[in-house]
Structures are given as C-alpha cells and as structure tokens.
Scaffold this motif. Structure first.
Motif, PDB file in Angstrom:
ATOM      1  N   ASN A 194      36.783 113.856  46.913  1.00  0.00           N
ATOM      2  CA  ASN A 194      35.001 114.039  48.282  1.00  0.00           C
ATOM      3  C   ASN A 194      34.251 114.880  47.008  1.00  0.00           C
ATOM      4  O   ASN A 194      33.231 114.837  47.484  1.00  0.00           O
ATOM      5  N   GLN A 245      47.188 103.949  52.345  1.00  0.00           N
ATOM      6  CA  GLN A 245      45.733 103.912  53.254  1.00  0.00           C
ATOM      7  C   GLN A 245      44.767 104.960  52.784  1.00  0.00           C
ATOM      8  O   GLN A 245      43.478 105.232  53.134  1.00  0.00           O
ATOM      9  N   THR A 246      45.678 105.749  52.074  1.00  0.00           N
ATOM     10  CA  THR A 246      45.122 107.160  51.682  1.00  0.00           C
ATOM     11  C   THR A 246      44.031 106.920  50.869  1.00  0.00           C
ATOM     12  O   THR A 246      43.092 107.105  50.345  1.00  0.00           O
ATOM     13  N   ASN A 249      40.793 104.935  52.147  1.00  0.00           N
ATOM     14  CA  ASN A 249      39.975 105.370  53.541  1.00  0.00           C
ATOM     15  C   ASN A 249      39.106 106.559  51.201  1.00  0.00           C
ATOM     16  O   ASN A 249      37.906 106.819  52.093  1.00  0.00           O
ATOM     17  N   ASP A 253      35.709 105.151  53.356  1.00  0.00           N
ATOM     18  CA  ASP A 253      34.955 106.073  54.367  1.00  0.00           C
ATOM     19  C   ASP A 253      34.290 107.090  52.799  1.00  0.00           C
ATOM     20  O   ASP A 253      33.186 106.572  53.261  1.00  0.00           O
ATOM     21  N   SER A 254      35.059 107.734  52.198  1.00  0.00           N
ATOM     22  CA  SER A 254      34.650 108.515  51.862  1.00  0.00           C
ATOM     23  C   SER A 254      33.448 107.782  50.632  1.00  0.00           C
ATOM     24  O   SER A 254      32.434 108.715  50.365  1.00  0.00           O
ATOM     25  N   SER A 417      44.164  96.759  57.291  1.00  0.00           N
ATOM     26  CA  SER A 417      44.629  98.298  56.736  1.00  0.00           C
ATOM     27  C   SER A 417      45.463  97.879  56.249  1.00  0.00           C
ATOM     28  O   SER A 417      45.912  96.663  56.457  1.00  0.00           O
TER      29      SER A 417
END
Length: 434
Positions: A194, A245-246, A249, A253-254, A417
């Motif tokens: 990130n 899921q990590t 993401n 997401d990031s 998911s």
C-alpha cells in the motif's frame, strides 16, 4: 554351361528373395540405414522459454548428440501441468503416447489413477541391472516418496523442486521509505504494498497466476487453513477465508496488487513497475537476467504467530512409453537428465532446487554456482517448511483445479467475496469426491 546357367538362376533366386523381404520401394541400403537408425521418443514438458525452456532444449540436444541409440523430441505443453494432462488424455485416446512426461505434484493421484505408466525400478531391473541401486544411491527416501501414490508405488522420479519466494525491487522499497530487505510477514507485505502504491504510483505486489493454485495454497495454509482434510476439500475455513480476503482487498480496494496473467506479472516486475513479486524460485534465472535494478529474493512471508507451509512445486518425470524398446530409451534419457552435470545445468537454467542429494556439493555440480547466486538461498533455507502440493483424490483432480481457478477469478474480479467463493467451491469439489 549348364552348371553356369544353374548358378546364375540360383543367384537370381537368392537376390530376389532378399529383395522381396524388404518393404515396397526399399533397397538393401535403405534397410541397413533403418536398422541403424535411433529410436525416436517424445518428452513432454511445461517449460516455457522464460522458465527453463532453453535449458530443456540444451539438455535434449546434448543427449541426442552423445546417444547412439535414442533421439529425443521435446514437446512444450502450454497451460502448465493441467494443460499437459489434457493433451495427454487426447494423445492416449488416439492410441499414441509420449515416452516421458512431466507431471505436476498436484496431479500425482489423478495421473496414477487414469494413465498407464511404468515404474522406473521395474525397467531398471529388467533391462539395466548395472543401475539397480541408482535411485537408492542418489535420492533421499523422503524425496523419492514425493513421487509415490497412496499405494506406495513409485509413479516416477522427482525432477523439479521449488518453493515460492518473494522477489523485491530494493530501489522501489528505498524510494518508498521502506526497509530495503523487504517484509517478513504477510501483514507487513500488505503495508509495504500500500505504501509503494501511495508513494510511487507503482503497484506494490503481484502473486503468480498460472493455471494452478500453488501460490494460493501457500497463502492459505501458512495461515492455518488446509486444502484437504481426510480426503475432503477444507480450504473454506475461517483461516482460509481471512487470508484470501486480505489478498483480494489489495487487488480490489487499495489497488496496490495486480490481477493479471503470470507472464504479464513477472514482466511488470522485471520492467520496474511492481515492487514485490511472489512466485516460484524457478523464475530466478529469468528475473536475475532481466532486472536492471537492485533485485533480491527473500524467503516466503509468514503470517504472524503461524507456521510457514509451502507446497512443493515442480514436477516428477513419469515413463509412459508402452513398448519395451521405448521404455529402455526413456530410461537412458532419464538417467542422463539425473546426472550431476545435467541436474546442475537444470538448476542454473531455472532455479529449481535439485532433488538429487549430491548435486549442491559436487565440484562438477552447483558448489561454485550457489556461492555466486545468493537468490537460491531463499528457497534452500525454507525447505523445512515444504509440504505436499494438494492433490485431490480420485478422478476429480482436473475438475477440482478448474473450480479453484474459476473461484480465484471471481474473488479477485470482485463478483464474490472470499467467503462466498471458497464455500461454494468447497461444496462443488466435495460433491465430485463423493
């Protein structure tokens, strides 16, 4: 004159008989050439040019040049081990078969249940008594056992051993204000990824996405999940869902991680557009040659407080030749591939850890090479964390692998998911296993 005439008739009769023994259109010279021709066999492999393909070509050419009896024709199969098995099914259905094939560890049970093969020791005992102790003398028992099925039959011989490692671009890490030696845990890796995206605009992370789930197994099982428990799919546990899921993401997401093809991902790292690459040590040669920045390979991350579990990647070689002559030729070729010199070339050209026990220390092996190529240490030092690549039992191997691949694309594509995708995939696979 009568005697001479009789001699002439007899000579013509003998000559005619010999010529008629040759097939139509052949001459005696043709027959002699055919008798001296090498037997031709096929070697099926999955090594693209960027992952050992050039070394395959080199070894095959060198073998052909020195062998008086055998000529090997190498055939590359795309889509990795699943693609090879699909091609093998079609080949066998047509009544043909290659002589030697690479089989990925995840498909050991499927291969042994669905294809005809010859156990190497049986061929040795029948045709090569001088090699009767070759396997016992050159391989550790636990390494040989990797290529045994549940009935303890030696399906083949381990050839390629690999583990996933983390390649890092130290220049990007320094530019981002991060530790240039890279992350130690998956939690740190997420933060690193990130920060790289935020500071440089480049992607922080790419995890290999070939036609298998090898790297995903390392991610999930190192967090405490298990792909298979008591013959049933069990990856949709709390630990498995959390780890998947990590990763998702980061992609969704990031947007610090890439979801693209394997070659595209590796090339993006080599081109300096990705900070960290999680893939097999077998890509070492390609990465080392192509990277124009300060590059290193470090051991696979762990999850905090968890024990590292890394599936053994690579393949074993199985003999699928059906005739005695082809089986003899197949063993001659395999013995050449498993020599110290050939094993050393294979490791140098790929990065695979050699399965033969004496290659690393031999003067004509890898001793000096390992001293000069520190990247290899990342894989060698974590061999104590190696576990078997999950092989779904029965005839469901190919279907189970495809279900997991489809699930990966759904999760990383954002349509489901990790929890929904893994639970649905687990239910489907266990339905196949009933």
């Amino acid at each position: 004159m009568k005697i001479s005439l009789m001699k002439m008739i007899l000579l013509l009769t003998i000559t005619s008989s010999v010529l008629s023994g040759c097939s139509q259109g052949q001459t005696l010279a043709d027959t002699d050439v055919q008798a001296n021709e090498k037997i031709k066999i096929e070697y099926w492999h999955v090594n693209a040019e960027t992952q050992g393909g050039k070394t395959v070509e080199e070894l095959v050419n060198e073998f052909n040049a020195q062998s008086e009896t055998t000529e090997v024709i190498a055939k590359y199969n795309p889509d990795m081990y699943k693609g090879l098995l699909q091609n093998l099914q079609a080949e066998v259905a047509s009544g043909k078969s290659p002589a030697v094939v690479q089989i990925g560890w995840a498909f050991l049970d499927y291969f042994s249940n669905n294809f005809t093969y010859a156990q190497p020791q049986d061929i040795i005992n029948e045709h090569f008594p001088e090699d009767k102790n070759f396997l016992a003398d050159n391989f550790l028992p636990n390494v040989l056992s990797l290529a045994q099925n549940k009935d303890k039959k030696q399906i083949g011989i381990p050839y390629s051993l690999s583990t996933p490692v983390l390649y890092i671009n130290k220049d990007i890490l320094r530019e981002s204000g991060l530790n240039e030696n890279g992350p130690k845990t998956w939690e740190e890796l997420v933060k690193f990824s990130n920060v790289i995206k935020e500071k440089t605009g480049k992607y922080g992370f790419y995890m290999q996405e070939p036609a298998d789930n090898w790297a995903i197994q390392a991610l999930l099982e190192s967090n405490g999940a298990r792909m298979i428990t008591d013959g049933k799919a069990s990856f949709a546990s709390e630990e498995g869902i959390s780890a998947y899921q990590t990763y998702a993401n980061m992609v969704l997401d990031s947007k610090s991680a890439l979801h693209i093809s394997w070659d595209e991902g590796v090339n993006s790292f080599i081109d300096g557009n990705v900070g960290m690459l999680y893939t097999t040590i077998a890509r070492r040669a390609n990465v080392q040659k192509g990277a124009k920045f300060d590059v290193a390979a470090i051991s696979s991350p762990t999850w905090s407080g968890k024990t590292k579990r890394l599936p053994a990647g690579g393949a074993f070689l199985a003999i699928t030749a059906t005739s005695k002559e082809e089986q003899k030729a197949a063993w001659e070729f395999e013995k050449y591939l498993y020599s110290v010199e050939s094993m050393a070339k294979w490791t140098q050209g790929t990065g695979y850890v050699p399965p033969r026990k004496d290659v690393a220390d031999a003067e004509n092996g890898l001793k000096s090479f390992l001293e000069e190529n520190q990247m290899m240490n990342a894989a060698i030092e974590q061999m104590d964390g190696v576990v078997s690549w999950a092989s779904f039992p029965g005839d469901a191997g190919l279907q189970a692998e495809q279900i997991l691949l489809d699930t990966r694309d759904k999760i990383l594509g954002g349509s489901v998911s990790a929890e929904q995708g893994l639970k649905e995939a687990q239910e489907k696979i266990n339905g196949l296993l009933k």
